[in-house]
Enzyme design. Sequence first.
Site: not given
Length: 544
Positions: A113-114, A278, A280, A282-283, A377
Amino acid sequence: MRIKTVPTQPFDDQKPGTSGLRKKVKVFQQPNYLENFVQSIFNSLPVDQGSSLVLGGDGRYFNREAIQIIIKIAAANGFGHLIIGQGGLLSTPAASHLIRKNQASGGLILSASHNPGGADEDFGIKYNVSNGGPAPEKFTDEFYRQSMLISEYKIAEIDDIDLDSIGAQQIETFKITIVDPVDDYANLMNQIFDFPLINKAIESGSITLCFDAMHAITGPYAKKIIEEMLGAKPGSVINAIPLPDFGGGHPDPNLAHAKKLADLMFSAEAPTFGAASDGDGDRNMILGNHIFVTPSDSLAIMAANAHLIPAYSQGIAGVARSMPTSQAVDRVAEALDIACYETPTGWKYFGNLLDAGKITLCGEESFGTGSNHVREKDGLWAVLFWLNLLAKTGLAVGDIVQQHWQKFGRDIYSRHDYEAVDLAIVNSIFDHLREQLPGLTGKSFGDFTVKFADEFSYQDPVDGSISKNQGIRIGFEDGSRMVFRLSGTGTVGATLRIYLERFESASARQDQDAQIALAKLIDLAEQLCEIKKRTGRSAPTVIT
Ligand code: G16
């Protein structure tokens, strides 16, 4: 196809966290480490020739190598079909959509992710189930149990697969389809939002924008959707090329890590709209000219205005937020007379509510918002939601936020993170907080009188499952709240998060700086948890 059975031994640290297993790349590169975890997942699932799997990642360091290994283990375990993003790339929401669209058995998404990427940084892997959402706890508990029992894994002795040519490849009964990572997702967005209206607003110049892809997965998605389909001028998407180390940056869309974008949005040259996503995809972070929209406010504003978006024009069934997310959306739900659910942190807790049709929109303070269009998300979806809203209302981001606060009041909000804290100290802090809980209700601290103090526990209204120990929350008579929770996504030491919020109904006092408005609560949080005293630190590592 020759299949090799390789003896192995369990690793004792393969318990998935908030969102899959996240470790340093070097941990994943240890002999058998990735293989063990993937085999443990497959050992937990019914796999046969009819099973299909979506596979892709955010392009971070070790993505391609990991995908080749996973393909061979999947082939050896009897999967019939793998659907893989070209180049091994898929954003998390696009993977969720592909699982649903192809009615796949599930998917493996490679991302931390982030968290930063690179040889010395982080890697991760998570399994998503057939509804497209992150595996619920009963699955992840079983993955962990299998990882502690594992004694061998199976791997097919086949050549590496060409990940770059779109189309189908067949090895005996095992089929691999390489798909364009962007196309299906872009079509889905086109069905949800009013693209011609947004296009008109962009071409007329009433919307000008900058989207920061942070050298992560949303670059190709944003180029196609924002520049090609919606007509934003070339260069509106910055840092658009995904890089294995995210260009040395930290692909976390917040004011600290998307600093160039934040500086632009608070300068004289600011466009009307700014956003970032981010690692991947999703944010999301949403900004206007000289304004940052907190994720909690963004969720509330989306819920209040959903009827203006084509896909939600008939109204929304209900909303949900994670427990530490501010109560702004609760006020909107009350006004709309729809249900509002409070879930533990983690997108997996929204899945049942979405599947059961109890909610349409959901979100978290951790820069995540989404809807029933996928089961993750979705960063670009949130960006498009805001663009559609701007185009439809003709208002600026700042006007929309101000008008929302005037109507519903403002939930002034902030999160203080203390990263890489010694685990023993963090445990002592939680023990200390737990000891105080029984005596807190009714007690006054200056302006604040405690209304409730507990450790959050959630019972899923659909399947009845119970999730305990999801953070300590202390609520006050005036609606203010503080929450203490341990992060489940870090890879170094422990991260303590303190979430603070206070409601302000008077318009004249709504423009205050959050840190000033929350100062008394911040002091009280320290009095109760003693993080500074026990660590010797003078300030949080990150304030958002
Ligand atoms: C993950 C989950 C989110 C959750 C976040 C919290 O986000 O998908 O649902 O809100 O972790 O992180 P922490 O446990 O550190 O507070 P992501 O974007 O990292 O996948």
